[in-house]
Design an enzyme around this catalytic site. Sequence first.
Site, mmCIF file in Angstrom:
data_model
loop_
_atom_site.group_PDB
_atom_site.id
_atom_site.type_symbol
_atom_site.label_atom_id
_atom_site.label_comp_id
_atom_site.label_asym_id
_atom_site.label_seq_id
_atom_site.Cartn_x
_atom_site.Cartn_y
_atom_site.Cartn_z
ATOM 1 N N HIS A 190 0.851 -1.203 0.000
ATOM 2 C CA HIS A 190 0.000 0.000 0.000
ATOM 3 C C HIS A 190 0.885 1.252 0.000
ATOM 4 C CE1 HIS A 190 -3.231 2.706 0.942
ATOM 5 N NE2 HIS A 190 -4.080 1.743 1.313
ATOM 6 N N GLU A 287 -0.359 1.329 -5.652
ATOM 7 C CA GLU A 287 -0.177 0.083 -4.914
ATOM 8 C C GLU A 287 -0.087 -1.108 -5.864
ATOM 9 O OE1 GLU A 287 -3.416 -0.172 -2.071
ATOM 10 O OE2 GLU A 287 -3.667 2.008 -2.190
#
Length: 311
Positions: A190, A287
């Site tokens: 992330h 991501e």
Amino acid sequence: MVAISMTWSLPTLTSSKLPRVNRYPGMAFATVNKDLTSLGVKVTQGLGDLPKVILTSSHGSEAELYLYGGCVTSWKVGTKDLLFVRPDAVFNGQKPISGGIPHCFPQFGPGAMQQHGFARNSNWSIVDSENVDGSPVITLELKESPYSRAMWDYSFQALYKITLDKNSLSTELKITNTDKKPFSFTTALHTYFSASVSGASVKGLKGCKTLNKDPDPKNPVEGKEERDVVTYPGFVDCVYLGAPNELYLDNGLGDVISIKSTNWPDAVLWNPHLTMEACYKDFVCVENAQIGNVDLEPEKSWVATQQLSVG
């Protein structure tokens, strides 16, 4: 032989190769049998008294990571930090670190367990470190625990290898099923990048199937990306299925970052816009993700790599 036990003021570990490190969750213990000269790995005390590792390459680049969450929180080429940690990030060993490169494992997003799984809430261990031509390399490990089993009752090993080079930061994530029964998982890195959101853009996603989570994340709208250059004009939360193995992020601050990957089949763009008014203008997320389930048989492994580089 020089034996080094973990303290908060360990000297920089500097041999060309550090032998296998004894596992101890959240800490690091090592035995070094070569002189301490140029490894470029230092274990120290970070925010909230959490163990932090500083990597320094012979080329002058630097990275920082926390054993809590196995989270890289800083990557500097020169004086500029290319990653972003939110001002509301908490370093208390209770909540995930909000920023840098958090892990989502064994679940991406919401689902049967807590948001994004438990890897970002767990203490990882140092199991190996070396130096390759001036580039420090460190490997972290996460295994099952009572905490993980309460959510996901399987034995597993996650190895996370981080390499810092002159202009790049590379990671390899290896998930091994050490249980006697198969399991499934989803996962992502992330990554938060420092950016000027109004000037940030991503190239390489044209033609991908999209799952747009705005306005309803529970019922994403399917579509196809038609733009050559994808921007962040407002709230953005979009999954790109079958993303190419290289994307280019213009962070709006004068840098173009190449995001290369292997075996990360999908990508996610995210910016919270006004739902995070204090800082949304200062970062974007790009991501690498595995949105579909990975089905892993006992003793089998899944491996994915990411390389972030800047010109």
